[in-house]
Design a protein around this motif. Sequence first.
Motif, PDB file in Angstrom:
ATOM      1  N   GLY A   5       0.765  -1.241   0.000  1.00  0.00           N
ATOM      2  CA  GLY A   5       0.000   0.000   0.000  1.00  0.00           C
ATOM      3  C   GLY A   5       0.794   1.289   0.000  1.00  0.00           C
ATOM      4  N   THR A   6       1.769   1.396   0.878  1.00  0.00           N
ATOM      5  CA  THR A   6       2.560   2.618   0.992  1.00  0.00           C
ATOM      6  C   THR A   6       3.330   2.908  -0.291  1.00  0.00           C
ATOM      7  N   LEU A   8       2.699   1.719  -3.320  1.00  0.00           N
ATOM      8  CA  LEU A   8       1.773   1.954  -4.424  1.00  0.00           C
ATOM      9  C   LEU A   8       1.248   3.389  -4.406  1.00  0.00           C
ATOM     10  N   ARG A   9       0.820   3.834  -3.245  1.00  0.00           N
ATOM     11  CA  ARG A   9       0.283   5.190  -3.153  1.00  0.00           C
ATOM     12  C   ARG A   9       1.352   6.235  -3.489  1.00  0.00           C
ATOM     13  N   ARG A  12       1.932   6.267  -7.229  1.00  0.00           N
ATOM     14  CA  ARG A  12       0.780   6.874  -7.914  1.00  0.00           C
ATOM     15  C   ARG A  12       0.799   8.386  -7.761  1.00  0.00           C
ATOM     16  N   GLN A  19      -6.579   7.469  -8.265  1.00  0.00           N
ATOM     17  CA  GLN A  19      -6.770   6.021  -8.234  1.00  0.00           C
ATOM     18  C   GLN A  19      -7.534   5.560  -9.470  1.00  0.00           C
ATOM     19  N   GLU A  37      -4.067   0.131  -1.656  1.00  0.00           N
ATOM     20  CA  GLU A  37      -3.356   1.251  -1.026  1.00  0.00           C
ATOM     21  C   GLU A  37      -3.601   1.305   0.473  1.00  0.00           C
TER      22      GLU A  37
END
Length: 66
Positions: A5-6, A8-9, A12, A19, A37
């Motif tokens: 999650g960390t 990926l965010r 992005r 998203q 995320e």
Amino acid sequence: MHKIGTQLRAARERALLTQEELAARAEVQPLAISRSETDQVELRYSTIRKVARALGVDSAELLPKE
């Protein structure tokens, strides 16, 4: 244990994508991006590769750091 999650965010946000935009580029459901995320679900490796490709990064950059 750290999850995706960390990373990926952060990737992005560096790409200046929402998203929804990332999901469209990666051809996955927006809910998959949102839930991954927030570490509610774990993405399959094939999905991680699609997302990484959509972000223009190596899939290893999205994998959890120990």
